[in-house]
Scaffold this active site. Structure first.
Site, PDB file in Angstrom:
ATOM      1  N   ARG A 170       0.700  -1.254  -0.032  1.00  0.00           N
ATOM      2  CA  ARG A 170       0.022  -0.053   0.075  1.00  0.00           C
ATOM      3  C   ARG A 170       0.879   1.267   0.132  1.00  0.00           C
ATOM      4  O   ARG A 170       0.454   2.401  -0.644  1.00  0.00           O
ATOM      5  CB  ARG A 170      -1.200   0.119   1.027  1.00  0.00           C
ATOM      6  CG  ARG A 170      -1.841  -1.180   1.118  1.00  0.00           C
ATOM      7  CD  ARG A 170      -2.831  -1.499  -0.015  1.00  0.00           C
ATOM      8  NE  ARG A 170      -3.802  -2.447   0.328  1.00  0.00           N
ATOM      9  CZ  ARG A 170      -4.465  -3.134  -0.775  1.00  0.00           C
ATOM     10  NH1 ARG A 170      -4.327  -2.574  -2.138  1.00  0.00           N
ATOM     11  NH2 ARG A 170      -5.452  -3.777  -0.517  1.00  0.00           N
ATOM     12  N   ASP A 212      -1.497 -13.481  -0.472  1.00  0.00           N
ATOM     13  CA  ASP A 212      -1.981 -12.367  -1.217  1.00  0.00           C
ATOM     14  C   ASP A 212      -2.572 -11.438  -0.247  1.00  0.00           C
ATOM     15  O   ASP A 212      -3.866 -11.117  -0.454  1.00  0.00           O
ATOM     16  CB  ASP A 212      -3.146 -13.069  -2.054  1.00  0.00           C
ATOM     17  CG  ASP A 212      -3.757 -12.245  -3.214  1.00  0.00           C
ATOM     18  OD1 ASP A 212      -2.784 -11.354  -3.577  1.00  0.00           O
ATOM     19  OD2 ASP A 212      -4.773 -12.503  -3.795  1.00  0.00           O
ATOM     20  N   HIS A 224      -6.999  -3.721   4.004  1.00  0.00           N
ATOM     21  CA  HIS A 224      -8.159  -2.651   3.580  1.00  0.00           C
ATOM     22  C   HIS A 224      -8.592  -1.916   5.085  1.00  0.00           C
ATOM     23  O   HIS A 224      -8.545  -2.591   6.001  1.00  0.00           O
ATOM     24  CB  HIS A 224      -9.666  -3.205   2.977  1.00  0.00           C
ATOM     25  CG  HIS A 224      -9.250  -3.648   1.836  1.00  0.00           C
ATOM     26  ND1 HIS A 224      -8.481  -2.867   0.588  1.00  0.00           N
ATOM     27  CD2 HIS A 224      -9.436  -5.015   1.081  1.00  0.00           C
ATOM     28  CE1 HIS A 224      -8.769  -3.583  -0.532  1.00  0.00           C
ATOM     29  NE2 HIS A 224      -8.974  -4.683  -0.189  1.00  0.00           N
TER      30      HIS A 224
END
Length: 432
Positions: free
Chosen positions: A69, A310, A314
């Site tokens: 991110r 993976d 969020h």
């Protein structure tokens, strides 16, 4: 750096198939000896000694798929938060995935990630660069420049190419520079905005669906272009039985192909979406039980080389909308090692073979010397207490993202200590 002796550990090295009780000697961040050699080694008389009796010593896990991110999506996670979570979870190397919001088009972007991580020094972060500018699938990036600055591969992630000719030219360019192409197989026309696997459950729920053929068609196209271009391809996140068959045949044909699967695909299926659980909204979608069985068989027979997390952290709001409006992905970094160990515990894979899928095999895919316990290898190591049963809870998570369907699961084997190049980056309070 002070020399280190890890004493009387159960040494588990998947590469050499070693499973023995031994001492491991570390000097200047490198393994220099294995066995009872204290009388023959100089400079170890005043070394730090770690009593590992009854504990397992394993190579640190190497995660081929982490969406870290930062920079660009810092509200979801940061390199600091995620590498801290990695260290506590026995993961010592993370592969930074390109994303439209965190595009890796040039050397400056790679150097920025490296600079941020060097200030943290909690995990190795290897970068996978863009194949096309801004991942738009049109104009090729300077792949040669990305190789020179240290990228371990290139990818267009989940973004489509404008056409197959652009994909071909990108694969040829990468092959010229001996770079592995990380391909996410998806025929976007067939996916058509779907959010879950096309089958009985999607029909019952009335959700737009993605057929398994959207993946297998793309796998077949990529294999055909591999034969044309002579490129080396790693297939990311297999989810369908047909894809496993195609990869198996490609390996038999001698193509330079490897593949991975996300750990959650080995435990969850489309039925986990029955109550519209947005935590099970992932890409590729959770598929049918037959697909899950094929993935497990592919791991067992070597068709699938690696297991990855993976990891897609969020913020809370990303999973609070109706299912089809939520963002796909699981915060999965902290469950990679536990879920892999459970495969061995359940008898799906022998222990060393399971560990190989998260250590030695991914290391070879990215050209890393890590992933093994051998003389001359970096001391990226994990000490684990095998007989501890612990609960995975949101409160215990160190990742900034709490979006996981595995909260409340119990696992055997708890990380006691993690070393990165011989330096302790995590130590449990109860560790020796």
């Amino acid at each position: 750096m002070k020399n280190l002796i890890i004493q009387q550990a159960r040494v588990l090295d998947p590469n050499s198939r070693t499973d023995q009780t031994a001492n491991v000697y570390i000097q200047d961040g490198t393994i220099v000896a294995i066995g009872d050699q204290s009388t023959t080694l100089e400079n170890f008389h005043d070394a730090e000694k770690v009593n590992a009796n009854g504990l397992w010593l394993m190579p640190g896990a190497i995660d081929l798929a982490t969406w870290l991110r930062e920079p660009g999506l810092d509200h979801k996670a940061t390199l600091a938060s995620e590498t801290r979570a990695a260290a506590a979870s026995g993961v010592t190397t993370l592969c930074y995935q390109p994303d439209p919001a965190t595009s890796i088009d040039n050397s400056a972007a790679v150097n920025l990630i490296r600079k941020i991580n060097q200030g943290l020094q909690l995990a190795n972060v290897e970068v996978i660069g863009n194949m096309t500018f801004k991942l738009e699938g049109k104009r090729l990036c300077n792949i040669g420049g990305l190789k020179r600055v240290g990228c371990v591969g290139v990818s267009n992630a989940w973004q489509p190419f404008e056409n197959l000719n652009v994909m071909r030219r990108a694969m040829e360019y990468a092959s010229t520079h001996d770079l592995t192409v990380f391909m996410y197989p998806l025929e976007h026309g067939l996916a058509a905005g779907g959010v879950m696997h096309e089958g009985e459950v999607s029909t019952r729920l009335g959700l737009p669906a993605i057929p398994a053929a959207a993946e297998t068609v793309a796998v077949a196209q990529i294999i055909a272009l591999m034969e044309l271009t002579g490129s080396r391809v790693h297939f990311c996140r297999l989810s369908a039985a047909g894809s496993v068959r195609l990869i198996r045949q490609a390996k038999r044909d001698g193509l330079a192909v490897t593949a991975d699967v996300a750990a959650h695909q080995l435990y969850l299926t489309e039925r986990n979406v029955l109550d519209f659980d947005p935590l099970c909204h992932v890409r590729p979608p959770l598929r049918a039980q037959a697909d899950r069985d094929a993935l497990l068989q592919g791991l067992s027979d070597g068709t699938i080389d690696a297991i990855c997390s993976d990891h897609q952290p969020h913020e809370l709001d990303a999973k609070l909308a109706p299912f089809q409006q939520t963002e796909p992905g699981i915060s999965a970094l902290e469950t990679l090692v536990p879920l892999t160990l459970r495969l061995a515990e359940d008898g799906v894979l022998p222990l060393l073979q399971a560990l190989r899928k998260i250590t030695f095999n991914p290391a070879r895919i990215i050209g890393s010397p890590a992933g093994c316990i051998a003389i001359g290898a970096p001391a990226d190591l994990v000490l684990l207490k095998p007989d501890v049963l612990w609960d995975f809870t949101l409160e215990k998570m160190l990742s900034q993202g709490k979006n996981t369907p595995f909260a409340g699961w119990s696992f055997h084997g708890q990380i006691q200590r993690t070393w990165l190049a011989g330096h302790t980056v995590f130590q449990a309070q109860e560790a020796n």
